[in-house]
Design an enzyme around this catalytic site. Structure first.
Site, PDB file in Angstrom:
ATOM      1  CB  SER A 171      27.522  46.831  39.794  1.00 32.35           C
ATOM      2  OG  SER A 171      28.903  46.622  39.635  1.00 32.35           O
ATOM      3  CG  ASP A 267      32.177  50.934  44.988  1.00 29.78           C
ATOM      4  OD1 ASP A 267      32.709  49.841  44.694  1.00 29.78           O
ATOM      5  OD2 ASP A 267      31.038  51.246  44.604  1.00 29.78           O
ATOM      6  CG  HIS A 334      29.831  47.304  44.491  1.00 28.24           C
ATOM      7  ND1 HIS A 334      30.196  48.466  43.845  1.00 28.24           N
ATOM      8  CD2 HIS A 334      29.470  46.438  43.513  1.00 28.24           C
ATOM      9  CE1 HIS A 334      30.081  48.293  42.535  1.00 28.24           C
ATOM     10  NE2 HIS A 334      29.639  47.069  42.307  1.00 28.24           N
TER      11      HIS A 334
END
Length: 391
Positions: A171, A267, A334
């Site tokens: 991330s 995502d 994610h």
């Protein structure tokens, strides 16, 4: 009663053993404080380090933790009272798995490397660097210094002898891996095989549901608040506004170091925050849909499908490079490389009949190139797991 005590005692011992498996203790870089390399609250940078062994003793993977960003004084003040802004509030042990896993069976290419998890406590993807500290809010915007302090500490602990090295992240940490990729390569020995891996860090310069680009204004605030401009790749900022150089699609055009991107075409973080951020969804029509795509209308699903098209367009510069790898699945997820189950597990996602652990390992060692894009529609890949929200 005595039998009950013995049972509870046995369960307690078992729990301690289970919790302790794979737990890696924290390291604080107290010496960095004097150099101004500190978290938002002024505390020391921190990381977790599991030493390499055998054939992996001179191989290193530095993995940067994710956790979003803070965009102004108010959100950064709020953040500094959490473990994402202060090393004083971090858990002192961290379990390694997935790309950092220490078992050969689930992480065959990297299990015996020196594996490091860099804790994220600056809110700028390790890019901030402002000297002044406002005595009122006592915030330190020093993410770039934190990153360098960690790298310097690891160099002193043997990374200066690296034969193979990976800079990776999840991330916001995966974005940091892209932004610092060439610099990492330049610090390591010239003889080392250095590459970077981004897991759910390819945040695109996308259009939101109103046709605007909320994410551009959001990143503009991050860059301005943290003084990030001078820490972003100069190969990008020399020709573009600094905030645009927070977007990987522009950075990869001039990136010299090989990069592998793991990302979901749908995502889950980007659907919520780039496509349908709350601030532009005035009627709250997307409130439930963006959290659970099963609750979307046909029209909304068409818009979500269109986001994949935006993702593919943004990935074009990466796909044009022979040194860059891509594992783009059609999952609603994610950060997929952080657990053994999604990294290499029997039920983990596959693209081109290949799990991500094998794809990344083959690419890193040059066994085969890997640039695979999944089937085109949401839910078309039966190997996709339930939504993962690690960041």
């Amino acid at each position: 009663m005595e039998r009950l005590k013995q049972l509870w005692s046995s369960l307690l011992v078992l729990a301690v053993v289970v919790i302790g498996v794979g737990a890696v203790p924290i390291t604080y870089i107290e010496s960095a404080v004097a150099k101004g390399a500190v978290c938002l609250d002024g505390s020391a940078p921190a990381y977790h380090f599991d030493k390499g062994s055998g054939s992996g003793v001179n191989n290193w993977i530095v993995h940067m933790e994710g956790g979003g960003w803070c965009t102004d004084i108010a959100t950064c003040v709020q953040r500094k009272s959490t473990m994402k802004g202060s090393s004083k509030l971090m858990n002192t042990d961290f379990g390694f798995s997935g790309i950092l896993g220490g078992k050969q069976s689930s992480n065959p290419d990297f299990y015996n490397w020196n594996r490091i998890k860099v804790r994220y406590c600056d809110g700028s993807s390790f890019t901030g660097d402002i000297e002044a500290v406002d005595p009122g809010n006592k915030l330190f915007f020093r993410g770039a210094r934190v990153w360098r302090a960690v790298i310097d500490d690891l160099m002193a602990k043997g990374m200066s002898n690296a034969q193979n090295a990976i800079l990776s992240g999840c991330s916001a940490g995966a974005l940091a891996a892209i932004l610092h990729c060439d610099q990492f390569n330049s610090i390591l020995p010239s003889s080392a095989n250095v590459k970077c891996v981004s897991d759910a860090g390819f945040f695109i310069h996308g259009k939101d549901i109103t046709g605007g680009s909320y994410i551009e204004s959001y990143y503009s605030k991050v860059v301005a608040t943290h003084g990030s401009a001078k820490s972003l790749p100069s190969s990008c900022t020399s020709s573009m506004k600094p905030e645009l150089c927070f977007f990987p699609q522009y950075v990869v055009k001039t990136l010299q170091t090989p990069l592998f991107v793991i990302n979901a075409a749908f995502d889950s973080w980007q659907i919520k925050n780039v496509l349908a951020p709350t601030s532009v969804d005035k009627s709250k029509a997307w409130k439930t849909c963006k959290l659970d795509l099963k609750k979307c209308t046909a029209s909304q699903l068409q818009t979500v499908q269109g986001y994949r098209d935006q993702m593919l367009a943004a990935l074009a510069p990466l796909r044009a490079s022979t040194t860059k790898g891509l594992f783009l699945d059609s999952c609603h997820a994610h950060c997929q490389g952080g657990s053994a189950s999604t990294w290499s597990g029997a039920d983990g996602p596959q693209v081109g009949n290949t799990k991500m652990a094998k794809a990344v390992g083959d690419w890193f060692y040059g066994r085969s190139a890997f640039q695979n894009i999944d089937c085109s529609s949401l839910n078309c890949n039966p190997t996709c797991p339930a939504v993962s929200t690690e960041d």
